[in-house]
Design a protein around this motif. Structure first.
Motif, mmCIF file in Angstrom:
data_model
loop_
_atom_site.group_PDB
_atom_site.id
_atom_site.type_symbol
_atom_site.label_atom_id
_atom_site.label_comp_id
_atom_site.label_asym_id
_atom_site.label_seq_id
_atom_site.Cartn_x
_atom_site.Cartn_y
_atom_site.Cartn_z
ATOM 1 N N TRP A 166 0.841 -1.128 -0.068
ATOM 2 C CA TRP A 166 0.040 -0.100 -0.024
ATOM 3 C C TRP A 166 0.858 1.413 -0.029
ATOM 4 O O TRP A 166 2.052 1.253 0.496
ATOM 5 N N VAL A 167 0.392 2.261 -0.507
ATOM 6 C CA VAL A 167 1.166 3.635 -0.430
ATOM 7 C C VAL A 167 -0.257 4.854 0.039
ATOM 8 O O VAL A 167 -1.196 4.732 -0.406
ATOM 9 N N SER A 168 0.120 5.599 0.901
ATOM 10 C CA SER A 168 -0.570 6.521 1.212
ATOM 11 C C SER A 168 -0.666 7.800 0.260
ATOM 12 O O SER A 168 0.615 8.085 -0.307
ATOM 13 N N GLY A 169 -1.498 8.676 0.315
ATOM 14 C CA GLY A 169 -1.693 10.002 -0.715
ATOM 15 C C GLY A 169 -1.234 9.668 -2.029
ATOM 16 O O GLY A 169 -1.696 8.809 -2.753
ATOM 17 N N THR A 170 -0.419 10.558 -2.390
ATOM 18 C CA THR A 170 0.197 10.819 -3.587
ATOM 19 C C THR A 170 1.692 10.641 -3.828
ATOM 20 O O THR A 170 2.247 10.968 -3.025
ATOM 21 N N LEU A 171 2.129 10.084 -5.045
ATOM 22 C CA LEU A 171 3.501 10.108 -5.208
ATOM 23 C C LEU A 171 3.910 10.647 -6.503
ATOM 24 O O LEU A 171 3.049 10.799 -7.537
ATOM 25 N N ILE A 215 -1.682 -3.523 12.573
ATOM 26 C CA ILE A 215 -2.313 -3.834 11.231
ATOM 27 C C ILE A 215 -1.335 -4.267 10.367
ATOM 28 O O ILE A 215 -1.410 -5.239 9.518
ATOM 29 N N ALA A 216 -0.537 -3.191 10.034
ATOM 30 C CA ALA A 216 0.717 -3.379 8.958
ATOM 31 C C ALA A 216 1.613 -4.019 9.571
ATOM 32 O O ALA A 216 2.105 -4.216 10.740
ATOM 33 N N ALA A 291 -6.507 -8.121 6.112
ATOM 34 C CA ALA A 291 -6.620 -6.869 6.776
ATOM 35 C C ALA A 291 -7.069 -5.690 5.858
ATOM 36 O O ALA A 291 -6.853 -4.526 6.303
ATOM 37 N N ARG A 292 -7.425 -5.889 4.649
ATOM 38 C CA ARG A 292 -7.796 -4.629 3.834
ATOM 39 C C ARG A 292 -8.874 -3.925 4.331
ATOM 40 O O ARG A 292 -8.850 -2.582 4.339
ATOM 41 N N VAL A 295 -7.243 -1.717 6.964
ATOM 42 C CA VAL A 295 -6.390 -0.934 6.518
ATOM 43 C C VAL A 295 -7.244 0.368 6.023
ATOM 44 O O VAL A 295 -6.987 1.551 6.212
ATOM 45 N N GLN A 296 -8.272 -0.054 5.233
ATOM 46 C CA GLN A 296 -9.207 1.157 4.924
ATOM 47 C C GLN A 296 -9.801 1.758 5.909
ATOM 48 O O GLN A 296 -10.024 3.135 5.986
ATOM 49 N N ALA A 297 -10.110 1.262 6.969
ATOM 50 C CA ALA A 297 -10.844 1.524 8.207
ATOM 51 C C ALA A 297 -9.760 2.789 8.839
ATOM 52 O O ALA A 297 -10.043 3.879 9.627
ATOM 53 N N ALA A 298 -8.484 2.322 9.161
ATOM 54 C CA ALA A 298 -7.437 3.017 9.490
ATOM 55 C C ALA A 298 -7.277 4.346 8.874
ATOM 56 O O ALA A 298 -6.902 5.539 9.358
#
Length: 339
Positions: A166-171, A215-216, A291-292, A295-298
């Motif tokens: 997974w990656v947060s935000g944008t790159l 989670i991660a 854990a998908r 992860v989305q809930a977090a």
């Protein structure tokens, strides 16, 4: 203005004459702040200290004409991002500052630098507790201290075969701005403004980092480019990874603003920005498929979007695959501070 007057006026808070904002009450974790040979920190019971240092040098990490408030923000943000990657909560930070003579006497510049620094510090409850100043080429070195429950830090060596990546935000947006500011490409004004904000004022993902504890399996902050930083997880965990190009291509926020713009802004040209650009300060992390939902809930609790872009595999190495499952080469390298 001498060293100690500079510190008193701009960086030692709760002083009537300082242009910097008044400091909030010191948290219980700060037993002694600025004013002695050392600060004294007291983590909560059952917590471990998380410590990280980053150095920003003019001409290497930022342009000479950068907005000083943005520079203050970024200097702390890149350190807070390291805490986020470990799932740690900020406690305090120190600042070592080298200033050329013209900056040491520029009160407006110093006030703006302090304002940008303290605005982010206050937003995350992370007070300045010490440091040093000297004459020299413009350099900011921050050491940040955080705390994380013992045994619950997110580390690089926990990725497992079968994990989602997974990656947060944008790159890629920060690297896109850098290329435009260097004159390498031409960006529409709106796209440049959006990308430049990502370059100069990154958002440390602290809320997401703490939400992902338990989670991660592993995490890292993306500072030198996804491919290079992910490589640290793969090496520490002795695994490999596959990234789906189609999923990764959705990560560059400014891409929607580039339709019809002059220059090479197709997916093939943008992919190196996404994978090796650097200066993103997002989180890359792995978690089991089961854990998908967690992860989305977090991510929702942290108000931070996340994108699943691939998977961890037992075979070593990083591979890119297109929509048909064919391998895609990646020639560009991650950022190297000595290259």
């Amino acid at each position: 203005m001498g060293e100690f007057e500079l510190i008193e006026r701009f960086f030692k808070r709760n002083q009537a004459a300082t242009p910097a904002p008044t400091a909030p009450e010191a948290p219980d974790s700060i037993a002694l702040g600025i004013g002695d040979d050392c600060a004294l920190l007291q983590p909560a019971p059952g917590m471990q200290l998380a410590v990280s240092t980053d150095l920003l040098v003019e001409g290497r990490h930022f342009f000479a004409d950068v907005d000083p408030a943005a520079l203050g923000h970024k200097a702390l943000a890149v350190n807070l991002s390291d805490l986020a990657a470990m799932g740690a909560e900020p406690l305090a930070f120190t600042l070592a500052l080298a200033l050329p003579p013209e900056r040491a006497q520029d009160e407006a510049w110093l006030a703006a630098l302090a304002q940008g620094l303290f605005a982010l510090a206050d937003a995350h409850g992370c007070p300045l507790v010490g440091g040093d100043t000297t004459a020299g080429p413009l350099t900011l070195c921050i050491t940040v201290f955080g705390q994380v429950p013992a045994g619950h830090a997110l580390r690089r060596d926990g990725a497992r075969a079968g994990d989602d990546l997974w990656v947060s935000g944008t790159l890629g947006d920060a690297r896109l701005a850098l290329a435009a500011l260097r004159g390498e490409i031409d960006l529409p004004a709106e796209a440049l403004a959006q990308a430049r904000q990502r370059l100069e004022r990154p958002t440390p993902r602290l809320a997401l980092g703490t939400a992902l504890r338990g989670i991660a399996h592993s995490a890292i902050d993306v500072s030198d480019g996804l491919a290079g930083d992910l490589g640290h997880i793969l090496k520490a965990s002795q695994v490999g990874a596959v990234i789906k190009v189609a999923d990764a291509s959705r990560l560059i926020a400014a891409r929607a603003l580039l339709a019809g713009a002059e220059g090479p802004f197709g997916l093939k040209s943008l992919l190196p920005f996404i994978l090796t650009g650097g200066d993103d300060y997002e989180l890359a992390f792995t978690a089991p498929p089961a854990a998908r939902a967690a992860v989305q809930a977090a991510a929702q609790r942290a108000a931070t979007p996340v994108t699943r872009i691939g998977r961890i595999e037992a075979e070593p190495g990083l591979r890119l695959i297109d929509a048909d499952g064919h391998a895609t080469p990646l020639a560009a390298r991650a950022f190297d501070h000595f290259a």
